[in-house]
Design an enzyme around this catalytic site. Structure first.
Site, PDB file in Angstrom:
ATOM      1  N   ASP A   1     -14.856   9.166  11.316  1.00  0.00           N
ATOM      2  CA  ASP A   1     -13.790   8.225  10.967  1.00  0.00           C
ATOM      3  C   ASP A   1     -12.506   9.029  10.861  1.00  0.00           C
ATOM      4  O   ASP A   1     -12.541  10.249  10.667  1.00  0.00           O
ATOM      5  CB  ASP A   1     -14.096   7.538   9.626  1.00  0.00           C
ATOM      6  CG  ASP A   1     -13.338   6.225   9.475  1.00  0.00           C
ATOM      7  OD1 ASP A   1     -13.939   5.156   9.665  1.00  0.00           O
ATOM      8  OD2 ASP A   1     -12.113   6.264   9.192  1.00  0.00           O
TER       9      ASP A   1
ATOM     10  N   ARG B   1       0.824  -1.223   0.000  1.00  0.00           N
ATOM     11  CA  ARG B   1       0.000   0.000   0.000  1.00  0.00           C
ATOM     12  C   ARG B   1       0.852   1.264   0.000  1.00  0.00           C
ATOM     13  O   ARG B   1       0.569   2.202  -0.718  1.00  0.00           O
ATOM     14  CB  ARG B   1      -0.956  -0.007   1.186  1.00  0.00           C
ATOM     15  CG  ARG B   1      -1.985  -1.120   1.035  1.00  0.00           C
ATOM     16  CD  ARG B   1      -3.135  -0.910   1.966  1.00  0.00           C
ATOM     17  NE  ARG B   1      -4.086  -2.002   1.859  1.00  0.00           N
ATOM     18  CZ  ARG B   1      -5.077  -2.201   2.703  1.00  0.00           C
ATOM     19  NH1 ARG B   1      -5.262  -1.373   3.708  1.00  0.00           N
ATOM     20  NH2 ARG B   1      -5.897  -3.212   2.550  1.00  0.00           N
TER      21      ARG B   1
HETATM   22  C1  SAM Z   1     -13.358  -2.177   9.615  1.00  0.00           C
HETATM   23  S1  SAM Z   1     -13.982  -0.539   9.579  1.00  0.00           S
HETATM   24  C2  SAM Z   1     -15.461  -0.713  10.531  1.00  0.00           C
HETATM   25  C3  SAM Z   1     -16.641   0.007   9.928  1.00  0.00           C
HETATM   26  C4  SAM Z   1     -17.970  -0.168  10.648  1.00  0.00           C
HETATM   27  N1  SAM Z   1     -17.914   0.314  11.995  1.00  0.00           N
HETATM   28  C5  SAM Z   1     -18.423  -1.594  10.636  1.00  0.00           C
HETATM   29  O1  SAM Z   1     -18.379  -2.279  11.661  1.00  0.00           O
HETATM   30  O2  SAM Z   1     -18.805  -2.086   9.565  1.00  0.00           O
HETATM   31  C6  SAM Z   1     -12.870   0.273  10.733  1.00  0.00           C
HETATM   32  C7  SAM Z   1     -12.853   1.792  10.574  1.00  0.00           C
HETATM   33  O3  SAM Z   1     -12.211   2.366  11.708  1.00  0.00           O
HETATM   34  C8  SAM Z   1     -11.471   3.497  11.280  1.00  0.00           C
HETATM   35  N2  SAM Z   1     -10.431   3.821  12.259  1.00  0.00           N
HETATM   36  C9  SAM Z   1      -9.300   3.142  12.536  1.00  0.00           C
HETATM   37  N3  SAM Z   1      -8.585   3.781  13.468  1.00  0.00           N
HETATM   38  C10 SAM Z   1      -9.278   4.892  13.803  1.00  0.00           C
HETATM   39  C11 SAM Z   1      -9.061   5.963  14.713  1.00  0.00           C
HETATM   40  N4  SAM Z   1      -7.962   6.027  15.467  1.00  0.00           N
HETATM   41  N5  SAM Z   1      -9.992   6.931  14.800  1.00  0.00           N
HETATM   42  C12 SAM Z   1     -11.098   6.884  14.037  1.00  0.00           C
HETATM   43  N6  SAM Z   1     -11.365   5.910  13.152  1.00  0.00           N
HETATM   44  C13 SAM Z   1     -10.469   4.915  13.041  1.00  0.00           C
HETATM   45  C14 SAM Z   1     -10.924   3.071   9.924  1.00  0.00           C
HETATM   46  O4  SAM Z   1     -10.559   4.178   9.125  1.00  0.00           O
HETATM   47  C15 SAM Z   1     -12.084   2.254   9.343  1.00  0.00           C
HETATM   48  O5  SAM Z   1     -12.897   3.019   8.504  1.00  0.00           O
END
Ligand code: SAM
Length: 279
Positions: A151, A41
């Site tokens: 996010d 990536r």
């Molecule tokens: C796997 S997705 C989950 C999406 C949704 N909540 C679901 O369960 O389908 C994880 C998300 O967490 C976000 N994320 C990761 N670290 C984060 C942080 N420190 N603060 C805010 N968002 C974060 C990522 O960018 C990603 O979009």
């Protein structure tokens, strides 16, 4: 990349530096197993930006000029998998909480809204699923509702704000909800669907890093933070969960992913059922 270009090597000390930076910035723990993913990536970012090595890239993103690229770097490393009505039982449970919540709000006054935060909302499928559920459940009541969806990734938030998805992404949405809350694209938008404005307007999307202290204007009745903390270590999870506790109303609920738990963390929540907790 052409056949003659070789991929830049990601040395162990470079990977260590990048992992530490990602951990400090957003709490995500990159284990050794993620090295190939990071190499692939970020390798793309290196080529696009003309950086000669991962060390050069690292040095740049840690300067003031590299702040934008640092955000892009975190964007490209985070996992954003999500879909409509993921972990459907949560939506069923939430709708059982709504009548009582609505009654409480109505007692306080007409403008008192039910407030929900979806933290780590990715491309928006989760907050839109929440909004459709609330709209259905509250259609015969006066209670307004408002969703804050956040996010860390600006890339996913762009998609979320537009609310436009390829038609095959909405397979999990029940047909009556499709009919009420989606528009079907035609012409150049053929094969795409868009969430109707009445639902989009219920959600405020904003960038928020869960490592920071939330400063929202109102406390929340329900927080969804699902499949996000799974990438954090225990001490980060404890800190994030404490901040959720602080911004919830008394008796407010926290929903985490089905494969996540608060067991082993330092927290004050009451257990309700697997992956659901109450203040
Ligand atoms: C796997 S997705 C989950 C999406 C949704 N909540 C679901 O369960 O389908 C994880 C998300 O967490 C976000 N994320 C990761 N670290 C984060 C942080 N420190 N603060 C805010 N968002 C974060 C990522 O960018 C990603 O979009």
């Amino acid at each position: 990349m052409t056949l003659f270009q070789s991929a830049t090597e990601l040395k162990d000390n470079e990977y260590e530096k990048i992992s530490r930076l990602v951990y400090e910035q957003c709490g995500i723990c990159l284990h050794e197993g993620k090295k190939d993913l990071v190499k692939a990536r970020l390798g793309k970012r290196l080529r696009e930006g003309g950086f000669k090595s991962f060390l050069d890239y690292y040095k740049y993103v840690t300067t003031k000029d590299g702040t934008e690229e640092l955000i892009t770097m975190i964007d490209s490393i985070s996992t954003n998998v999500t879909y409509f009505f993921r972990e459907e039982k949560h939506f069923q449970k939430m709708t059982t909480l709504l009548p009582e919540l609505a009654r409480e709000k109505e007692k306080k006054g007409r403008t008192e809204a039910i407030r929900i935060w979806t933290a780590g909302c990715s491309t928006g499928e989760e907050p839109y699923s929440v909004a459709m559920s609330l709209s259905e459940c509250l259609k015969d009541r006066q209670t307004p509702f408002h969703i804050t969806a956040t996010d860390i990734s600006t890339r996913v938030l762009q998609t979320a704000t537009q609310g436009v998805y390829p038609a095959d992404k909405v397979k999990g949405v029940p047909p009556p909800l499709m009919k009420r809350y989606f528009q079907y694209g035609t012409g150049t938008s053929d094969g795409q669907v868009r969430i109707k404005r009445e639902i989009r307007d219920r959600i405020a999307f904003e960038r928020f890093n869960l490592m920071d202290i939330p400063r929202f204007s109102h406390p929340f009745d329900i927080i969804f933070c699902r499949n996000v903390m799974i990438y954090f270590d225990k001490s980060t999870q404890s800190a994030v969960v404490k901040r959720f506790y602080d911004v919830l109303q008394p008796s407010g609920h926290l929903f985490i992913g089905h494969s996540e738990t608060l067991t082993g963390l330092d927290h004050q929540f009451h257990y309700v059922q697997p992956s659901i907790y109450r203040k």
